[in-house]
Design an enzyme around this catalytic site. Structure first.
Site, PDB file in Angstrom:
ATOM      1  N   TYR A 104      -3.227  -6.412  17.288  1.00  0.00           N
ATOM      2  CA  TYR A 104      -2.585  -6.968  18.486  1.00  0.00           C
ATOM      3  C   TYR A 104      -2.205  -8.405  18.154  1.00  0.00           C
ATOM      4  O   TYR A 104      -2.672  -9.354  18.758  1.00  0.00           O
ATOM      5  CB  TYR A 104      -3.531  -6.930  19.690  1.00  0.00           C
ATOM      6  CG  TYR A 104      -4.018  -5.568  20.096  1.00  0.00           C
ATOM      7  CD1 TYR A 104      -3.363  -4.417  19.671  1.00  0.00           C
ATOM      8  CD2 TYR A 104      -5.126  -5.404  20.921  1.00  0.00           C
ATOM      9  CE1 TYR A 104      -3.804  -3.150  20.044  1.00  0.00           C
ATOM     10  CE2 TYR A 104      -5.574  -4.143  21.305  1.00  0.00           C
ATOM     11  CZ  TYR A 104      -4.917  -3.025  20.851  1.00  0.00           C
ATOM     12  OH  TYR A 104      -5.361  -1.782  21.228  1.00  0.00           O
ATOM     13  N   ILE A 161       0.858  -1.178   0.000  1.00  0.00           N
ATOM     14  CA  ILE A 161       0.000   0.000   0.000  1.00  0.00           C
ATOM     15  C   ILE A 161       0.899   1.235   0.000  1.00  0.00           C
ATOM     16  O   ILE A 161       1.810   1.355   0.822  1.00  0.00           O
ATOM     17  CB  ILE A 161      -0.924   0.002   1.230  1.00  0.00           C
ATOM     18  CG1 ILE A 161      -1.802  -1.251   1.199  1.00  0.00           C
ATOM     19  CG2 ILE A 161      -1.788   1.261   1.257  1.00  0.00           C
ATOM     20  CD1 ILE A 161      -2.338  -1.644   2.551  1.00  0.00           C
TER      21      ILE A 161
HETATM   22  C1  LIG Z   1       3.871   1.010  21.167  1.00  0.00           C
HETATM   23  C2  LIG Z   1       2.676   0.546  20.390  1.00  0.00           C
HETATM   24  C3  LIG Z   1       1.471   1.228  20.511  1.00  0.00           C
HETATM   25  C4  LIG Z   1       0.343   0.829  19.802  1.00  0.00           C
HETATM   26  N1  LIG Z   1      -0.833   1.520  19.941  1.00  0.00           N
HETATM   27  C5  LIG Z   1      -1.941   1.119  19.257  1.00  0.00           C
HETATM   28  C6  LIG Z   1      -3.187   1.801  19.377  1.00  0.00           C
HETATM   29  O1  LIG Z   1      -3.320   2.784  20.102  1.00  0.00           O
HETATM   30  N2  LIG Z   1      -4.253   1.329  18.674  1.00  0.00           N
HETATM   31  C7  LIG Z   1      -4.144   0.259  17.846  1.00  0.00           C
HETATM   32  O2  LIG Z   1      -5.132  -0.098  17.216  1.00  0.00           O
HETATM   33  N3  LIG Z   1      -2.981  -0.401  17.700  1.00  0.00           N
HETATM   34  C8  LIG Z   1      -1.883   0.002  18.392  1.00  0.00           C
HETATM   35  N4  LIG Z   1      -0.706  -0.696  18.233  1.00  0.00           N
HETATM   36  C9  LIG Z   1      -0.646  -1.831  17.294  1.00  0.00           C
HETATM   37  C10 LIG Z   1      -0.347  -1.307  15.888  1.00  0.00           C
HETATM   38  O3  LIG Z   1      -1.508  -0.731  15.338  1.00  0.00           O
HETATM   39  C11 LIG Z   1       0.080  -2.450  14.976  1.00  0.00           C
HETATM   40  O4  LIG Z   1       1.236  -3.048  15.480  1.00  0.00           O
HETATM   41  C12 LIG Z   1       0.316  -1.958  13.537  1.00  0.00           C
HETATM   42  O5  LIG Z   1       0.295  -3.047  12.655  1.00  0.00           O
HETATM   43  C13 LIG Z   1       1.608  -1.210  13.433  1.00  0.00           C
HETATM   44  O6  LIG Z   1       1.770  -0.650  12.174  1.00  0.00           O
HETATM   45  P1  LIG Z   1       3.256  -0.273  11.666  1.00  0.00           P
HETATM   46  O7  LIG Z   1       3.157   0.254  10.308  1.00  0.00           O
HETATM   47  O8  LIG Z   1       3.942   0.541  12.716  1.00  0.00           O
HETATM   48  O9  LIG Z   1       3.931  -1.718  11.722  1.00  0.00           O
HETATM   49  P2  LIG Z   1       4.808  -2.565  10.708  1.00  0.00           P
HETATM   50  O10 LIG Z   1       5.528  -3.521  11.606  1.00  0.00           O
HETATM   51  O11 LIG Z   1       5.627  -1.703   9.818  1.00  0.00           O
HETATM   52  O12 LIG Z   1       3.716  -3.315   9.840  1.00  0.00           O
HETATM   53  C14 LIG Z   1       2.754  -4.194  10.373  1.00  0.00           C
HETATM   54  C15 LIG Z   1       2.293  -5.178   9.295  1.00  0.00           C
HETATM   55  O13 LIG Z   1       1.740  -4.459   8.194  1.00  0.00           O
HETATM   56  C16 LIG Z   1       2.502  -4.674   7.010  1.00  0.00           C
HETATM   57  N5  LIG Z   1       2.646  -3.402   6.317  1.00  0.00           N
HETATM   58  C17 LIG Z   1       3.153  -2.252   6.820  1.00  0.00           C
HETATM   59  N6  LIG Z   1       3.107  -1.283   5.901  1.00  0.00           N
HETATM   60  C18 LIG Z   1       2.565  -1.819   4.792  1.00  0.00           C
HETATM   61  C19 LIG Z   1       2.261  -1.301   3.502  1.00  0.00           C
HETATM   62  N7  LIG Z   1       2.498  -0.036   3.171  1.00  0.00           N
HETATM   63  N8  LIG Z   1       1.722  -2.146   2.580  1.00  0.00           N
HETATM   64  C20 LIG Z   1       1.480  -3.445   2.902  1.00  0.00           C
HETATM   65  N9  LIG Z   1       1.731  -3.976   4.112  1.00  0.00           N
HETATM   66  C21 LIG Z   1       2.275  -3.173   5.049  1.00  0.00           C
HETATM   67  C22 LIG Z   1       3.835  -5.222   7.491  1.00  0.00           C
HETATM   68  O14 LIG Z   1       4.481  -6.001   6.503  1.00  0.00           O
HETATM   69  C23 LIG Z   1       3.424  -6.013   8.709  1.00  0.00           C
HETATM   70  O15 LIG Z   1       2.920  -7.268   8.334  1.00  0.00           O
HETATM   71  C24 LIG Z   1       0.433  -0.300  18.950  1.00  0.00           C
HETATM   72  C25 LIG Z   1       1.649  -0.992  18.833  1.00  0.00           C
HETATM   73  C26 LIG Z   1       2.759  -0.591  19.539  1.00  0.00           C
HETATM   74  C27 LIG Z   1       4.050  -1.351  19.417  1.00  0.00           C
END
Ligand SMILES: Cc1cc2nc3c(=O)[nH]c(=O)nc-3n(C[C@H](O)[C@H](O)[C@H](O)COP(=O)(O)OP(=O)(O)OC[C@H]3O[C@@H](n4cnc5c(N)ncnc54)[C@H](O)[C@@H]3O)c2cc1C
Ligand SMILES: *[C@@H]1O[C@H](CO)[C@@H](O)[C@H](O)[C@H]1NC(C)=O
Ligand SMILES: *[C@@H]1O[C@H](CO)[C@@H](O)[C@H](O)[C@H]1NC(C)=O
Ligand SMILES: *[C@@H]1O[C@H](CO)[C@@H](O)[C@H](O)[C@H]1NC(C)=O
Ligand SMILES: *[C@@H]1O[C@H](CO)[C@@H](O)[C@H](O)[C@H]1NC(C)=O
Ligand SMILES: *[C@@H]1O[C@H](CO)[C@@H](O)[C@H](O)[C@H]1NC(C)=O
Ligand SMILES: *[C@@H]1O[C@H](CO)[C@@H](O)[C@H](O)[C@H]1NC(C)=O
Length: 490
Positions: free
Chosen positions: A430, A236
């Site tokens: 999660y 995406i």
């Molecule tokens: C400190 C912390 C606080 C959080 N707080 C919340 C909260 O308040 N509410 C909530 O709902 N969740 C929360 N989360 C969970 C969070 O929403 C998920 O972990 C989310 O998937 C993180 O997204 P990211 O892009 O940072 O992760 P990444 O590790 O970069 O990606 C997560 C997954 O999505 C895929 N992905 C990422 N970008 C793309 C893209 N552009 N295209 C296709 N696939 C992609 C990755 O390959 C992986 O499988 C929290 C997590 C942490 C660690």
């Protein structure tokens, strides 16, 4: 911007990688990518081999859990930080050609590290150069590139408007890529649903390297990426989101009570009212262990965002939750962006020493109105609240790790009689691999249903249908990616 195109020599590929066919050297892969570019275009993204001085730093830069990266973790053949869409297209085409997998990383907050872990040779595509946020206040929308963090989105928004917000998560370093594609729970969900409920359009590169938008990808795929995670379907590139209205003044409070101060009764009462409160009033509860030695006890924090001023909040609290004894002095008026920092600050204070906590987020208001199949996130009408189980420890290592993981598994098991059943529901963001994972050799829908139904209930099957259509060779896969539908399965 720095233009580094490293043509480096051979990378020694460890023997464990070599299976039936041989994987390319970094140099071969880089050559393949250059071929995708005509003589008039340039690859301006940066490519890091394991020899680059920044390689390790970059690999670890956004990962959140030190458990996942250690000496025995397989590392990517290359880390690439693209600047242009065409570079991602080239990565996909060359990865397919050489039987490599890719891992796409936005904010790197995946609880199981799925954005940077892979057992077979892979390319890590880190999107951090693609992070623009374009806000259009006239039609109250924004285009956000998936390398942006929530903090960047909120900051850009706060600079432009006092009365606009977006119903996404609290942690500023979470990436827009993973977060929105997994749903997103937040303090505004009562009034506006999940972030994924407020996605209007998206650009995605599919398994053929083709760039598509909502119209060209079709409604099925557009439905799937708003809650199922992007990693099963493509990369995406950006989201078009609908901004929502917030009042210029909101109110927050955080009331803490230990067992000795009557926490049990308060939590019990909260369970009865939490999903029926006024739509402007969000109260989450965080339960944790506090103190040590003979001072050990359990504390419940009632942590709230109210979309309005103290004057309007007090009578509402007096009516629905007088037991909490909230006083105007316990409340702080601020703007919406400050409320995010307030919540974030409260959760960060928990992260020290050895702590176990349960974060309970009520599910009311709009969450009950939106249909279970509108987007993949199905936990709506019958859902009272979500519980996030967390354990935090400071010492890294196998022993400490086993101890704490064992503990959290016991807590999770202990809760079984009190929570949703058949299936016990779960939220994709999660992520938990304890529910089950795909086998590398055989990605089976029937087997994947074990974990798939927990996350998605009746919506799970529709993904398998989308997957067969858009990625029939299963290029985009990981431990919990979407399998194909076997004939006869339902
Ligand atoms: C400190 C912390 C606080 C959080 N707080 C919340 C909260 O308040 N509410 C909530 O709902 N969740 C929360 N989360 C969970 C969070 O929403 C998920 O972990 C989310 O998937 C993180 O997204 P990211 O892009 O940072 O992760 P990444 O590790 O970069 O990606 C997560 C997954 O999505 C895929 N992905 C990422 N970008 C793309 C893209 N552009 N295209 C296709 N696939 C992609 C990755 O390959 C992986 O499988 C929290 C997590 C942490 C660690
Ligand atoms: C890294 O450097 C070593 C020593 O200079 C060299 O032998 C090796 O081929 C290099 N690896 C890559 C991936 O360039
Ligand atoms: C090292 O990381 C892997 C995941 O890559 C994990 O399974 C393993 O438990 C980790 N080892 C330690 C000692 O933490
Ligand atoms: C709430 O305000 C009252 C009155 O000022 C004060 O006595 C009490 O300690 C406050 N409670 C919390 C949790 O801050
Ligand atoms: C626990 O005890 C140690 C040593 O007495 C002390 O330094 C620490 O602050 C205590 N932690 C808490 C949360 O009370
Ligand atoms: C709370 O409600 C009670 C009973 O209805 C009323 O007497 C009291 O004044 C109210 N307090 C506030 C702060 O509104
Ligand atoms: C894959 O798993 C399914 C379900 O368990 C099974 O029916 C099928 O035969 C398996 N396929 C292979 C190639 O092992």
């Amino acid at each position: 911007m720095s233009l580094i195109l490293l043509f480096l020599i051979l990378l020694s590929i460890s023997l464990s990688w070599a299976t039936s066919f041989s994987y390319p050297t970094p140099q071969t892969f880089i050559q393949c990518m250059s071929k995708q570019f005509g003589p008039y275009t340039k690859f301006v993204g940066t490519i890091y081999t394991s020899n680059s001085s920044l390689y390790l730093h970059l690999l670890q830069s956004s990962q959140q859990n030190p458990r996942w990266l250690n000496f025995s973790t397989p590392k990517p053949l290359l880390i690439i930080t693209p600047f242009q869409e065409s570079e991602i297209q080239a990565i996909i085409l060359c990865s397919k050609k050489y039987n490599l997998q890719i891992r796409v990383r936005s904010g790197g907050h995946d609880y199981k590290g799925l954005s940077y872990l892979c057992k077979t040779p892979f390319i890590l595509v880190d999107l951090f150069n693609l992070r623009s946020v374009e806000i259009n206040l006239e039609d109250e929308t924004a285009w956000v590139q998936t390398g942006a963090t929530l903090g960047e989105l909120y900051y850009s928004l706060a600079k432009r408007s006092e009365i606009h917000g977006f119903p996404a998560g609290l942690c500023p370093s979470v990436g827009v890529g993973g977060h929105l594609s997994g749903g997103s729970l937040c303090t505004l969900l009562w009034k506006y649903g999940l972030a994924a409920d407020n996605v209007l359009d998206a650009y995605l590169i599919d398994a053929n390297g083709k760039i598509t938008d909502r119209e060209t990808m079709g409604e099925d795929l557009f439905w799937a990426i708003r809650g199922r995670g992007g990693a099963s379907f493509g990369v995406i590139l950006s989201w078009k989101i609908k901004l929502v209205r917030v009042p210029p003044t909101v109110t927050t409070f955080n009331i803490k009570k230990t067992l000795e101060q009557g926490a049990t009764k308060l939590v019990s009462k909260w369970q009865y009212i939490s999903d029926k409160l006024h739509e402007d009033l969000f109260i989450r509860v965080i339960i944790q262990n506090v103190g040590n030695g003979t001072q050990k006890t359990v504390q419940a924090s009632f942590n709230s965002l109210f979309l309005g001023g103290v004057d309007r909040l007090m009578p509402l609290m007096n009516e629905s939750f007088p037991e909490l004894g909230l006083q105007a002095e316990n409340c702080t008026e601020m703007n919406w962006i400050q409320s995010i920092l307030f919540f974030e600050w409260i959760s960060n204070k928990f992260l020290k020493e050895e702590r176990v906590f349960m974060i309970m987020d009520p599910s009311g208001g709009q969450m009950k109105e939106i249909s279970e199949s509108d987007i993949p996130f199905p936990h709506r009408k019958g859902n009272l609240y979500n519980i996030q189980y967390l354990v935090w420890w400071e010492v890294n290592g196998i022993k400490a790790s086993n101890k704490h993981v064992h503990w959290i598994r016991m807590l999770y098991k202990y809760m079984r009689p009190y929570v949703s059943k058949f299936p016990r529901a779960a939220y994709l963001n999660y992520r938990d691999l304890d529910f089950g994972t795909n086998k590398e050799s055989n990605v089976s829908y029937l087997e994947a249903r074990v974990w798939g139904l927990k996350y998605f209930k009746g919506n799970f099957k529709r993904f398998a249908q989308v997957k067969s259509k858009v990625d029939p060779k299963n290029f985009f896969r990981n431990k919990q990616s979407i399998p194909f539908l076997e004939t006869g399965a339902d």
